[in-house]
Each structure stands twice: as C-alpha cells, then as structure tokens.
Scaffold this active site. Sequence first.
Site, mmCIF file in Angstrom:
data_model
loop_
_atom_site.group_PDB
_atom_site.id
_atom_site.type_symbol
_atom_site.label_atom_id
_atom_site.label_comp_id
_atom_site.label_asym_id
_atom_site.label_seq_id
_atom_site.Cartn_x
_atom_site.Cartn_y
_atom_site.Cartn_z
ATOM 1 C CG HIS A 119 -2.113 -0.996 0.995
ATOM 2 N ND1 HIS A 119 -3.145 -1.093 0.096
ATOM 3 C CD2 HIS A 119 -2.211 -2.398 1.767
ATOM 4 C CE1 HIS A 119 -3.786 -2.039 0.344
ATOM 5 N NE2 HIS A 119 -3.264 -2.814 1.036
ATOM 6 C CD GLU A 120 3.599 3.707 3.089
ATOM 7 O OE1 GLU A 120 3.826 4.705 2.234
ATOM 8 O OE2 GLU A 120 3.314 3.940 4.077
ATOM 9 C CB SER A 121 6.218 1.462 -3.002
ATOM 10 O OG SER A 121 6.607 0.428 -2.958
ATOM 11 C CE1 TYR A 206 0.356 3.067 4.392
ATOM 12 C CE2 TYR A 206 0.120 3.035 6.745
ATOM 13 C CZ TYR A 206 0.619 2.599 5.396
ATOM 14 O OH TYR A 206 1.709 2.149 5.786
#
Length: 216
Positions: A119-121, A206
């Site tokens: 979910h970050e990159s 998030y």
Amino acid sequence: MKIDVNHLKTLMEIQALRSFNQSASITEEGNDPFSDLLQLEISKLQEHPASLIVSEDKDHPTNLALKELQALQPNFKIQNYSFPAVKGTNVQSNYEEIIKKAAAKYGVDANLIHSVIKHESNFNPLAKSKAGAAGLMQLMPATAKWLGVENVYDPKENIEAGTKYLKKMLDKYDGDLKLALAAYNAGPGNVDKYNGIPPFKETQAYVKKVTNSYFS
C-alpha cells in the site's frame, strides 16, 4: 560492445518522471513496453560494465552522461541497479528474501511488511510521492537520514530501514497495530496529538487498507 549511455540516461529520466507523476499505489495490468525497453538497456550494462569506460577525458559525452545519472540517483552504480519487476509478474517474490531477513532481524511479521509495501509503493522501488517519500516503504527524507539510509531507492536499505521504523512504532504503542500504522503514515506526533488515529482521511484509509491486507 558499444553502449549508448545517453540513450539510457534519457530512458531513466523518463522512468523517474513516470514514477513521480503516477500514483505509487496503482499498477496497471499487462505488459509495459517502456519498462521492458529500460530493463533491456540496464541488463546490457550489467553484463558489460567495462563498456562504460570509453574515454579518460572527463568531458567526454559518456562520462558526462554518467555524472547526470549519478545526480538523478545518489550512489548510482549500474551493476547494482535493481529494476522493478515487469508488470504482470509476481513482484512480491523479487524482495522475498530481503523481507524475510528484515522480519527476522527486527521481529516484525513478514506479512505485515508485505502489506505495508503493497500500500506504500505497490512494490515499485522507484516510487516517490509528492511529499517526498521514496522507495518501497516510502521513507521521508528526514526519516531515511535518521535511520542511516544512504540510497533510499535501494530495496535492501529501504526495506530494512522501513521495517526498523515500523518496529519502533509498534514498540512505542505497545503492539497496537492500528496506532503503529497510523504513526507510520502520519507520524507519531499526530497520533500523540489526537490520542489515537488522526482524523485524516488518508491516514484512516491507509490503516484500514493495510490491516485488511494483513489479516486477509
């Protein structure tokens, strides 16, 4: 073997712009001809690094091009360049060993690291947000510096530092996963300020996405 370094430089500049302008969390399905082309050029140089040395003249076009590549990415070394996986492949497997080692070193569940990176990159080591967070685990410049990261785009450095920071957040909030993830996303200062998950839509979404991935 003759390598057109100027051509490679142009390709990498375009790749950097693409990574900056596109949402790091979105990856289209199917083949990406541009990425395939860049990967081919990278592979050529990795197989024949000596071909880069074409002149002792520091002002030679090739040497100047390499300097520009260095400026684009600190500590750039073509032999160590880690190209993101071609779309359509199992991108997670590319970093499996690094994740396992970081998980064991810091006592963090490997599946949690996977979920954070997802979910970050979306497993793009060249991802960079508008805020300046970079790499697989989207480290902010100040955080990366504090953690001793020299090259934020290096998968091993980024994953190890990101896992270390995630562990610090888990310890700070006594193992409370949601608070730790909120702190990872919005900073521990905001978590402390609001005495819980901050009322930021991005942070709340998030935390939900990462926990859902982790427990699925």
